[in-house]
Motif scaffolding. Structure first.
Motif, PDB file in Angstrom:
ATOM      1  N   LYS A   1       0.841  -1.198   0.000  1.00  0.00           N
ATOM      2  CA  LYS A   1       0.000   0.000   0.000  1.00  0.00           C
ATOM      3  C   LYS A   1       0.874   1.245   0.000  1.00  0.00           C
ATOM      4  CE  LYS A   1      -3.658  -2.332   2.440  1.00  0.00           C
ATOM      5  NZ  LYS A   1      -4.331  -2.550   3.691  1.00  0.00           N
ATOM      6  N   VAL A   2       0.397   2.269  -0.695  1.00  0.00           N
ATOM      7  CA  VAL A   2       1.087   3.558  -0.732  1.00  0.00           C
ATOM      8  C   VAL A   2       0.444   4.446   0.316  1.00  0.00           C
ATOM      9  CG1 VAL A   2       1.594   5.596  -2.127  1.00  0.00           C
ATOM     10  CG2 VAL A   2       1.595   3.332  -3.180  1.00  0.00           C
ATOM     11  N   GLU A   3       1.269   5.016   1.165  1.00  0.00           N
ATOM     12  CA  GLU A   3       0.764   5.895   2.212  1.00  0.00           C
ATOM     13  C   GLU A   3       1.439   7.251   2.062  1.00  0.00           C
ATOM     14  OE1 GLU A   3       1.255   6.086   6.955  1.00  0.00           O
ATOM     15  OE2 GLU A   3       0.496   4.195   6.155  1.00  0.00           O
ATOM     16  N   THR A   4       0.641   8.295   1.924  1.00  0.00           N
ATOM     17  CA  THR A   4       1.167   9.643   1.806  1.00  0.00           C
ATOM     18  C   THR A   4       1.310  10.234   3.201  1.00  0.00           C
ATOM     19  OG1 THR A   4      -0.005   9.874  -0.282  1.00  0.00           O
ATOM     20  CG2 THR A   4       0.806  11.882   0.720  1.00  0.00           C
ATOM     21  N   PRO A   5       2.512  10.696   3.545  1.00  0.00           N
ATOM     22  CA  PRO A   5       2.698  11.251   4.890  1.00  0.00           C
ATOM     23  C   PRO A   5       1.924  12.551   5.068  1.00  0.00           C
ATOM     24  CG  PRO A   5       4.676  11.548   3.577  1.00  0.00           C
ATOM     25  CD  PRO A   5       3.729  10.740   2.764  1.00  0.00           C
ATOM     26  N   LYS A   6       1.401  12.753   6.259  1.00  0.00           N
ATOM     27  CA  LYS A   6       0.677  13.977   6.564  1.00  0.00           C
ATOM     28  C   LYS A   6       1.690  15.060   6.910  1.00  0.00           C
ATOM     29  CE  LYS A   6      -3.226  11.468   8.443  1.00  0.00           C
ATOM     30  NZ  LYS A   6      -4.005  11.156   9.619  1.00  0.00           N
ATOM     31  N   GLN A   7       1.439  16.253   6.385  1.00  0.00           N
ATOM     32  CA  GLN A   7       2.327  17.355   6.708  1.00  0.00           C
ATOM     33  C   GLN A   7       1.894  17.957   8.044  1.00  0.00           C
ATOM     34  OE1 GLN A   7       2.641  20.238   3.630  1.00  0.00           O
ATOM     35  NE2 GLN A   7       3.560  18.834   2.200  1.00  0.00           N
ATOM     36  N   THR A   8       2.860  18.207   8.874  1.00  0.00           N
ATOM     37  CA  THR A   8       2.573  18.819  10.160  1.00  0.00           C
ATOM     38  C   THR A   8       3.211  20.193  10.213  1.00  0.00           C
ATOM     39  OG1 THR A   8       4.515  17.785  11.151  1.00  0.00           O
ATOM     40  CG2 THR A   8       2.436  16.598  11.358  1.00  0.00           C
TER      41      THR A   8
END
Length: 64
Positions: free
Chosen positions: A28-35
């Motif tokens: 699965k491809v997971e896009t990191p959340k920007q903080t």
């Protein structure tokens, strides 16, 4: 479950095929959340509300 981070040339056909294969096998491809730093964001928002003044850049030896 394990996580792998890849850096690759997206133009490479071989790499794209390998990633497509991994995806068909269940990866699965997971896009990191920007903080964002909330303190920094609040400083920017407060600065937007402050009055501003126009500067003459030539007074500082800057010419465009």
């Amino acid at each position: 479950m394990a996580t792998i981070i890849l850096n690759y040339d997206a133009r490479s056909i071989s790499i794209r095929k390998a990633i497509e294969l991994l995806l068909t096998l269940g990866a699965k491809v997971e896009t990191p959340k920007q903080t964002y730093d909330e303190n920094f964001v609040s400083k920017i928002r407060n600065a937007e509300k402050e009055d501003s003044k126009k500067l003459n850049l030539s007074d500082y030896g800057i010419s465009i």
